[in-house]
Write a protein that holds these residues in place. Structure first.
Motif, mmCIF file in Angstrom:
data_model
loop_
_atom_site.group_PDB
_atom_site.id
_atom_site.type_symbol
_atom_site.label_atom_id
_atom_site.label_comp_id
_atom_site.label_asym_id
_atom_site.label_seq_id
_atom_site.Cartn_x
_atom_site.Cartn_y
_atom_site.Cartn_z
ATOM 1 N N PRO A 52 0.811 -1.225 0.000
ATOM 2 C CA PRO A 52 0.000 0.000 0.000
ATOM 3 C C PRO A 52 0.845 1.276 0.000
ATOM 4 O O PRO A 52 0.509 2.242 -0.693
ATOM 5 C CB PRO A 52 -0.826 -0.092 1.284
ATOM 6 C CG PRO A 52 -0.775 -1.499 1.692
ATOM 7 C CD PRO A 52 0.482 -2.078 1.152
ATOM 8 N N VAL A 53 1.934 1.279 0.750
ATOM 9 C CA VAL A 53 2.768 2.480 0.801
ATOM 10 C C VAL A 53 3.438 2.721 -0.551
ATOM 11 O O VAL A 53 3.516 3.859 -1.023
ATOM 12 C CB VAL A 53 3.811 2.376 1.942
ATOM 13 C CG1 VAL A 53 4.812 3.508 1.875
ATOM 14 C CG2 VAL A 53 3.114 2.377 3.290
ATOM 15 N N GLY A 112 0.780 4.020 -2.926
ATOM 16 C CA GLY A 112 0.476 5.408 -2.573
ATOM 17 C C GLY A 112 1.558 6.371 -3.035
ATOM 18 O O GLY A 112 1.261 7.441 -3.586
ATOM 19 N N TRP A 161 1.279 9.346 -5.838
ATOM 20 C CA TRP A 161 1.660 10.707 -5.462
ATOM 21 C C TRP A 161 2.687 11.259 -6.456
ATOM 22 O O TRP A 161 2.575 12.397 -6.908
ATOM 23 C CB TRP A 161 2.181 10.691 -4.040
ATOM 24 C CG TRP A 161 3.048 11.812 -3.554
ATOM 25 C CD1 TRP A 161 4.242 11.667 -2.921
ATOM 26 C CD2 TRP A 161 2.801 13.219 -3.578
ATOM 27 N NE1 TRP A 161 4.745 12.901 -2.595
ATOM 28 C CE2 TRP A 161 3.870 13.873 -2.983
ATOM 29 C CE3 TRP A 161 1.760 13.992 -4.089
ATOM 30 C CZ2 TRP A 161 3.961 15.248 -2.857
ATOM 31 C CZ3 TRP A 161 1.846 15.374 -3.962
ATOM 32 C CH2 TRP A 161 2.934 15.985 -3.353
ATOM 33 N N THR A 163 8.590 13.257 1.516
ATOM 34 C CA THR A 163 7.799 12.033 1.590
ATOM 35 C C THR A 163 8.691 10.799 1.600
ATOM 36 O O THR A 163 8.443 9.847 2.347
ATOM 37 C CB THR A 163 6.816 11.956 0.399
ATOM 38 O OG1 THR A 163 6.013 13.121 0.382
ATOM 39 C CG2 THR A 163 5.923 10.745 0.500
#
Length: 118
Positions: free
Chosen positions: A35-36, A39, A43, A79
């Motif tokens: 999931p990371v 994501g 992004w 990030t």
């Protein structure tokens, strides 16, 4: 020419790979990493797409000569560091203890990466 003998017994590595503890460890890693990663890629793609298709938005001045594009670009770096720290903390709590237990349970069969380098 002799062929190697056929063995039907599972190797130690196969036994570890088939164990419920190892499956749980893999599941724990994947539940964080996938999931990371998805994501972060989304992004990043948002940043690229905005740069290509919304130059007016990206060119808006935020403060002095600093525009939206520069802020979002710097947030990409931020990030990356946040995710690295987040994963290090997650691994310390959820990945490393079960991995150490698996290594301890199977003795010399499996070595930690640091131990193998020494």
């Amino acid at each position: 020419m002799d062929s190697p003998p056929i063995t039907t017994a599972a190797t130690d590595v196969q036994l570890i790979d088939d164990s419920e503890e190892f499956r749980t460890l893999r599941r724990s890693f994947r539940s964080f990493a996938f999931p990371v990663t998805i994501g972060f890629v989304l992004w990043y793609l948002l940043y690229v797409l905005l740069s290509c298709y919304a130059p007016g938005l990206m060119g808006i001045k935020v403060l002095g000569h600093v525009n939206v594009a520069l802020v979002l670009g710097l947030l990409q770096f931020a990030t990356t560091f946040v995710i690295a720290g987040w994963y290090a903390r997650y691994a310390d709590r959820r990945i490393d203890p079960p991995a150490a237990a698996i290594r301890e349970a199977h003795g010399a069969v499996v070595h930690a990466p640091r131990e193998a380098a020494e």
